[in-house]
Enzyme design. Structure first.
Site, PDB file in Angstrom:
ATOM      1  N   ARG A   1      -9.563  -2.166   8.476  1.00  0.00           N
ATOM      2  CA  ARG A   1      -8.009  -2.201   8.632  1.00  0.00           C
ATOM      3  C   ARG A   1      -7.392  -1.233   7.651  1.00  0.00           C
ATOM      4  O   ARG A   1      -7.648  -1.210   6.492  1.00  0.00           O
ATOM      5  CB  ARG A   1      -7.789  -3.810   8.200  1.00  0.00           C
ATOM      6  CG  ARG A   1      -6.211  -3.667   8.454  1.00  0.00           C
ATOM      7  CD  ARG A   1      -5.717  -5.020   8.013  1.00  0.00           C
ATOM      8  NE  ARG A   1      -4.262  -5.176   7.879  1.00  0.00           N
ATOM      9  CZ  ARG A   1      -3.537  -5.714   7.047  1.00  0.00           C
ATOM     10  NH1 ARG A   1      -4.108  -6.616   6.231  1.00  0.00           N
ATOM     11  NH2 ARG A   1      -2.188  -5.750   7.095  1.00  0.00           N
TER      12      ARG A   1
ATOM     13  N   HIS B   1      -2.352  -8.349  -4.815  1.00  0.00           N
ATOM     14  CA  HIS B   1      -1.940  -7.367  -3.426  1.00  0.00           C
ATOM     15  C   HIS B   1      -2.865  -6.181  -3.747  1.00  0.00           C
ATOM     16  O   HIS B   1      -2.747  -5.712  -4.837  1.00  0.00           O
ATOM     17  CB  HIS B   1      -0.686  -7.242  -3.037  1.00  0.00           C
ATOM     18  CG  HIS B   1       0.000  -8.583  -2.895  1.00  0.00           C
ATOM     19  ND1 HIS B   1       0.239  -9.007  -1.784  1.00  0.00           N
ATOM     20  CD2 HIS B   1       0.928  -9.223  -3.892  1.00  0.00           C
ATOM     21  CE1 HIS B   1       1.109 -10.322  -1.930  1.00  0.00           C
ATOM     22  NE2 HIS B   1       1.379 -10.247  -3.011  1.00  0.00           N
ATOM     23  N   ILE B   2      -3.896  -5.860  -2.930  1.00  0.00           N
ATOM     24  CA  ILE B   2      -4.346  -4.651  -2.987  1.00  0.00           C
ATOM     25  C   ILE B   2      -3.476  -3.592  -3.137  1.00  0.00           C
ATOM     26  O   ILE B   2      -3.632  -2.485  -3.844  1.00  0.00           O
ATOM     27  CB  ILE B   2      -5.413  -4.346  -1.618  1.00  0.00           C
ATOM     28  CG1 ILE B   2      -6.438  -5.756  -1.860  1.00  0.00           C
ATOM     29  CG2 ILE B   2      -6.088  -3.338  -1.588  1.00  0.00           C
ATOM     30  CD1 ILE B   2      -7.102  -5.879  -0.653  1.00  0.00           C
ATOM     31  N   SER B   3      -2.614  -3.268  -1.997  1.00  0.00           N
ATOM     32  CA  SER B   3      -1.414  -2.098  -2.204  1.00  0.00           C
ATOM     33  C   SER B   3      -0.384  -2.708  -2.771  1.00  0.00           C
ATOM     34  O   SER B   3      -0.117  -3.587  -3.438  1.00  0.00           O
ATOM     35  CB  SER B   3      -1.138  -1.958  -0.811  1.00  0.00           C
ATOM     36  OG  SER B   3      -0.288  -2.720  -0.188  1.00  0.00           O
TER      37      SER B   3
ATOM     38  N   GLU C   1      -1.099 -14.277  -8.206  1.00  0.00           N
ATOM     39  CA  GLU C   1      -0.899 -13.694  -6.907  1.00  0.00           C
ATOM     40  C   GLU C   1      -1.469 -12.187  -7.106  1.00  0.00           C
ATOM     41  O   GLU C   1      -1.051 -11.316  -7.970  1.00  0.00           O
ATOM     42  CB  GLU C   1       0.527 -13.578  -6.474  1.00  0.00           C
ATOM     43  CG  GLU C   1       1.007 -13.034  -5.399  1.00  0.00           C
ATOM     44  CD  GLU C   1       2.530 -12.778  -5.146  1.00  0.00           C
ATOM     45  OE1 GLU C   1       3.103 -12.082  -4.108  1.00  0.00           O
ATOM     46  OE2 GLU C   1       3.142 -13.598  -5.887  1.00  0.00           O
TER      47      GLU C   1
ATOM     48  N   ALA D   1       0.319 -11.257   4.481  1.00  0.00           N
ATOM     49  CA  ALA D   1       1.602 -11.397   5.150  1.00  0.00           C
ATOM     50  C   ALA D   1       2.327 -12.872   4.778  1.00  0.00           C
ATOM     51  O   ALA D   1       3.552 -12.788   4.598  1.00  0.00           O
ATOM     52  CB  ALA D   1       1.598 -11.182   6.468  1.00  0.00           C
TER      53      ALA D   1
ATOM     54  N   ASN E   1      -4.320 -14.189  -2.526  1.00  0.00           N
ATOM     55  CA  ASN E   1      -3.992 -12.726  -1.644  1.00  0.00           C
ATOM     56  C   ASN E   1      -3.633 -13.480  -0.656  1.00  0.00           C
ATOM     57  O   ASN E   1      -4.311 -13.821   0.296  1.00  0.00           O
ATOM     58  CB  ASN E   1      -4.877 -11.828  -1.602  1.00  0.00           C
ATOM     59  CG  ASN E   1      -4.182 -10.409  -0.966  1.00  0.00           C
ATOM     60  OD1 ASN E   1      -3.155 -10.604  -0.240  1.00  0.00           O
ATOM     61  ND2 ASN E   1      -4.768  -9.457  -1.131  1.00  0.00           N
TER      62      ASN E   1
ATOM     63  N   ARG F   1       8.330  -6.257   2.474  1.00  0.00           N
ATOM     64  CA  ARG F   1       7.030  -6.717   1.645  1.00  0.00           C
ATOM     65  C   ARG F   1       7.621  -6.540   0.254  1.00  0.00           C
ATOM     66  O   ARG F   1       6.857  -7.157  -0.441  1.00  0.00           O
ATOM     67  CB  ARG F   1       6.019  -5.603   1.693  1.00  0.00           C
ATOM     68  CG  ARG F   1       5.456  -5.788   3.271  1.00  0.00           C
ATOM     69  CD  ARG F   1       4.065  -4.697   3.304  1.00  0.00           C
ATOM     70  NE  ARG F   1       3.748  -4.517   4.514  1.00  0.00           N
ATOM     71  CZ  ARG F   1       2.868  -5.135   5.244  1.00  0.00           C
ATOM     72  NH1 ARG F   1       2.316  -6.209   4.627  1.00  0.00           N
ATOM     73  NH2 ARG F   1       2.748  -4.631   6.458  1.00  0.00           N
TER      74      ARG F   1
ATOM     75  N   TYR G   1      -5.828   0.010   2.120  1.00  0.00           N
ATOM     76  CA  TYR G   1      -6.546  -0.957   1.789  1.00  0.00           C
ATOM     77  C   TYR G   1      -8.229  -0.673   1.181  1.00  0.00           C
ATOM     78  O   TYR G   1      -8.855  -1.428   0.940  1.00  0.00           O
ATOM     79  CB  TYR G   1      -6.655  -2.082   2.666  1.00  0.00           C
ATOM     80  CG  TYR G   1      -5.416  -2.904   3.183  1.00  0.00           C
ATOM     81  CD1 TYR G   1      -4.639  -3.471   2.020  1.00  0.00           C
ATOM     82  CD2 TYR G   1      -4.721  -2.330   4.377  1.00  0.00           C
ATOM     83  CE1 TYR G   1      -3.455  -4.121   2.564  1.00  0.00           C
ATOM     84  CE2 TYR G   1      -3.574  -3.129   4.716  1.00  0.00           C
ATOM     85  CZ  TYR G   1      -2.876  -3.728   3.641  1.00  0.00           C
ATOM     86  OH  TYR G   1      -1.816  -4.458   4.112  1.00  0.00           O
TER      87      TYR G   1
ATOM     88  N   ASP H   1       5.296 -24.429  -2.326  1.00  0.00           N
ATOM     89  CA  ASP H   1       5.229 -25.824  -2.481  1.00  0.00           C
ATOM     90  C   ASP H   1       3.792 -26.128  -2.751  1.00  0.00           C
ATOM     91  O   ASP H   1       3.851 -26.919  -3.997  1.00  0.00           O
ATOM     92  CB  ASP H   1       5.782 -26.437  -1.249  1.00  0.00           C
ATOM     93  CG  ASP H   1       7.216 -26.360  -1.144  1.00  0.00           C
ATOM     94  OD1 ASP H   1       7.999 -25.790  -1.973  1.00  0.00           O
ATOM     95  OD2 ASP H   1       7.550 -26.807  -0.112  1.00  0.00           O
TER      96      ASP H   1
ATOM     97  N   HIS I   1       5.261 -13.216   2.143  1.00  0.00           N
ATOM     98  CA  HIS I   1       6.581 -12.871   2.401  1.00  0.00           C
ATOM     99  C   HIS I   1       7.309 -13.870   3.121  1.00  0.00           C
ATOM    100  O   HIS I   1       8.638 -13.695   3.513  1.00  0.00           O
ATOM    101  CB  HIS I   1       6.587 -11.324   3.003  1.00  0.00           C
ATOM    102  CG  HIS I   1       5.909 -10.514   2.341  1.00  0.00           C
ATOM    103  ND1 HIS I   1       6.039  -9.986   1.273  1.00  0.00           N
ATOM    104  CD2 HIS I   1       4.699  -9.984   2.788  1.00  0.00           C
ATOM    105  CE1 HIS I   1       4.985  -9.233   0.808  1.00  0.00           C
ATOM    106  NE2 HIS I   1       4.194  -8.960   1.876  1.00  0.00           N
TER     107      HIS I   1
ATOM    108  N   ARG J   1       6.014   0.082  -0.155  1.00  0.00           N
ATOM    109  CA  ARG J   1       5.840  -0.134   1.362  1.00  0.00           C
ATOM    110  C   ARG J   1       6.938  -0.561   1.854  1.00  0.00           C
ATOM    111  O   ARG J   1       8.117  -0.139   1.418  1.00  0.00           O
ATOM    112  CB  ARG J   1       4.872  -1.035   1.728  1.00  0.00           C
ATOM    113  CG  ARG J   1       3.355  -0.612   0.875  1.00  0.00           C
ATOM    114  CD  ARG J   1       2.050  -1.155   1.299  1.00  0.00           C
ATOM    115  NE  ARG J   1       1.968  -1.462   2.770  1.00  0.00           N
ATOM    116  CZ  ARG J   1       1.293  -2.220   3.358  1.00  0.00           C
ATOM    117  NH1 ARG J   1       0.496  -3.250   2.818  1.00  0.00           N
ATOM    118  NH2 ARG J   1       0.952  -2.045   4.730  1.00  0.00           N
TER     119      ARG J   1
ATOM    120  N   PRO K   1      -4.460 -13.874   5.576  1.00  0.00           N
ATOM    121  CA  PRO K   1      -4.591 -13.200   7.025  1.00  0.00           C
ATOM    122  C   PRO K   1      -4.966 -11.782   6.784  1.00  0.00           C
ATOM    123  O   PRO K   1      -4.496 -10.894   6.292  1.00  0.00           O
ATOM    124  CB  PRO K   1      -3.327 -13.433   7.803  1.00  0.00           C
ATOM    125  CG  PRO K   1      -2.361 -13.806   6.813  1.00  0.00           C
ATOM    126  CD  PRO K   1      -3.096 -14.264   5.846  1.00  0.00           C
ATOM    127  N   ASN K   2      -5.799 -11.249   7.760  1.00  0.00           N
ATOM    128  CA  ASN K   2      -6.222  -9.991   8.152  1.00  0.00           C
ATOM    129  C   ASN K   2      -7.461  -9.541   6.948  1.00  0.00           C
ATOM    130  O   ASN K   2      -7.689  -8.232   7.321  1.00  0.00           O
ATOM    131  CB  ASN K   2      -4.971  -9.199   8.605  1.00  0.00           C
ATOM    132  CG  ASN K   2      -4.328  -9.462   9.779  1.00  0.00           C
ATOM    133  OD1 ASN K   2      -5.056  -9.683  10.663  1.00  0.00           O
ATOM    134  ND2 ASN K   2      -3.268  -9.908   9.778  1.00  0.00           N
TER     135      ASN K   2
END
Length: 141
Positions: free
Chosen positions: A18, A98-100, A96, A75, A72, A109, A23, A85, A78, A105, A10-11
């Site tokens: 954004r 994550h850009i940040s 996995e 949200a 990625n 997170r 990001y 699963d 979390h 943060r 998402p996003n």
């Protein structure tokens, strides 16, 4: 030819727009050709959805034939036991990304529901994290 599936949650369709301070100012679509050029012998496929069930459907569709998945989950990282699963049910490894740096943060997170099912986790390197994840997958046996 090795096959890697990138899945963004998402996003992440709003990359470049954004919160550029977190990001960056590049869209994933503008980064993808550069990523593919770095790995000319790898088939890199890309998928993005804001819907948790669609992310699961895509992982189930590709997770038995791809050599790896770069995920990625945004949200959902979390909150989603369903993604965990699914990851655990796949044949291919999942990294996995994550850009940040999520650990710099908000407190919520700092915990990932999906990490326990993943081969590895990369965070804080911006879009270059996807390249690092692919390199890790290509070295994985």
């Amino acid at each position: 030819m090795r096959k890697i599936q990138i899945i963004n949650g998402p996003n992440l369709n709003l990359l470049g727009v954004r919160e550029p301070g977190i990001y960056g100012d590049s869209s994933f679509e503008s980064y993808l050709p550069k990523l593919r050029a770095r790995f000319p012998d790898v088939e890199i496929n890309y998928y993005q959805s804001n819907i948790e069930g669609e992310l699961i459907d895509k992982m189930q569709q590709t997770g038995f034939t791809a050599d790896g998945i770069v995920l990625n989950a945004g949200a959902y990282t979390h909150t989603s036991i369903a993604l965990l699963d699914c990851i655990r049910s796949l044949r291919c490894p999942v990294v996995e990304v994550h850009i940040s740096n999520v650990h710099q943060r908000e407190e919520y997170r700092h915990h990932s529901m999906i990490s326990a099912g993943c081969k590895g986790v990369i965070c804080g390197f911006g879009l270059q994290g996807y390249e690092l994840a692919i390199r890790g997958l290509l070295c994985h046996d």
